[in-house]
Motif scaffolding. Sequence first.
Motif, short mmCIF file in Angstrom:
data_model
loop_
_atom_site.label_atom_id
_atom_site.label_comp_id
_atom_site.label_asym_id
_atom_site.label_seq_id
_atom_site.Cartn_x
_atom_site.Cartn_y
_atom_site.Cartn_z
N LYS A 1 12.06 -39.74 -1.45
CA LYS A 1 10.94 -39.08 -2.12
C LYS A 1 9.95 -38.54 -1.09
N SER B 1 5.56 -39.77 -7.75
CA SER B 1 6.52 -40.45 -6.88
C SER B 1 5.89 -41.61 -6.12
N ASP C 1 12.14 -35.33 -5.62
CA ASP C 1 13.18 -36.34 -5.52
C ASP C 1 14.29 -35.74 -4.66
#
Length: 232
Positions: free
Chosen positions: A61, A100, A116
Motif C-alpha cells: 500500500k 489504506s 493497493d
Amino acid sequence: MDITPLFTITYGLYVVGSRSGDKLNGQIANTVFQVTADPVKVAVSINKTELTHELISRTGKCCIGVLSEEADMAFIGNFGFKSGREVDKFASMPYTLAPSGCPIPGVNILAYIDLDICKNIDVDTHTVFIGEVKDCGITGEGTPMTYSYYREVLCGKTPPTAPSYRSESYKEQKQKEESTMKKYVCNICGYVYDPEIGDPDGGIEPGTAFEDIPDGWVCPVCGVGKDQFSEQ
C-alpha cells in the motif's frame, strides 16, 4: 550516447506516503503516472534503497500526495533529503490518514491517490509499483508543482536516488568556472549556497559571504549546519 533528449520529459513532484504498523514515512518522488483507466491504475517508481520501498513491499500500500507550488524548500527537504530510518518526518507535520492507513501531509498537498499495489516491476536500481486506485480526493487549491518549477524557480537539487538524477551539465560546469564569488555546497543534500542570492527566507541577505553567515544558520533544504558545507 547523448541523453539530452531525456531532459525534455516532464515530471510532477509528489509525496509518497507509506506505513507499516506504527511506522509512518513519506518521500518525494517525481515518477508517478496513470497507466490505465478501467480499472484506474497508477504507477510510481521508488529506489530500492529507500525506506519507502521497504514499507510498500511489505504492506502493498501507498498514498500519493500531489505537491503544490506553495511548498517551500524546508518542506521538500524534510521529505526529499532526510531518511525515514533516521528521523520521524511526520513528528512536527500535520497529517491525515488515507483509507489504506498511509499518511498524507496536511499542508502543501493538493490531492491524494490511495493505492493497493497489484504488480511490481524490477527495473534495476528501482521498482515500479503499479497500484489500483482505491480512494482519491482533492485536499487543496493551487497549482501542482512540476519538476521543472522545482529546478528552475526553487533552484532545487536532485538526490542521487531519483530516477531523473544526472551529474552536472556542461552549462553548470561553465557557470562555476565563470563565477568570481565562492559558493558552498551542502554535503548532505547538494543545496548550493550562492552569495549573490543569499538565503532571504533564512534571514541571509544577497551579497553575504558564506564565512559571514551566523553559525546558527542551517541548510534550508535538509537542516544541517554550516560545518556540513564544502567550498564548491
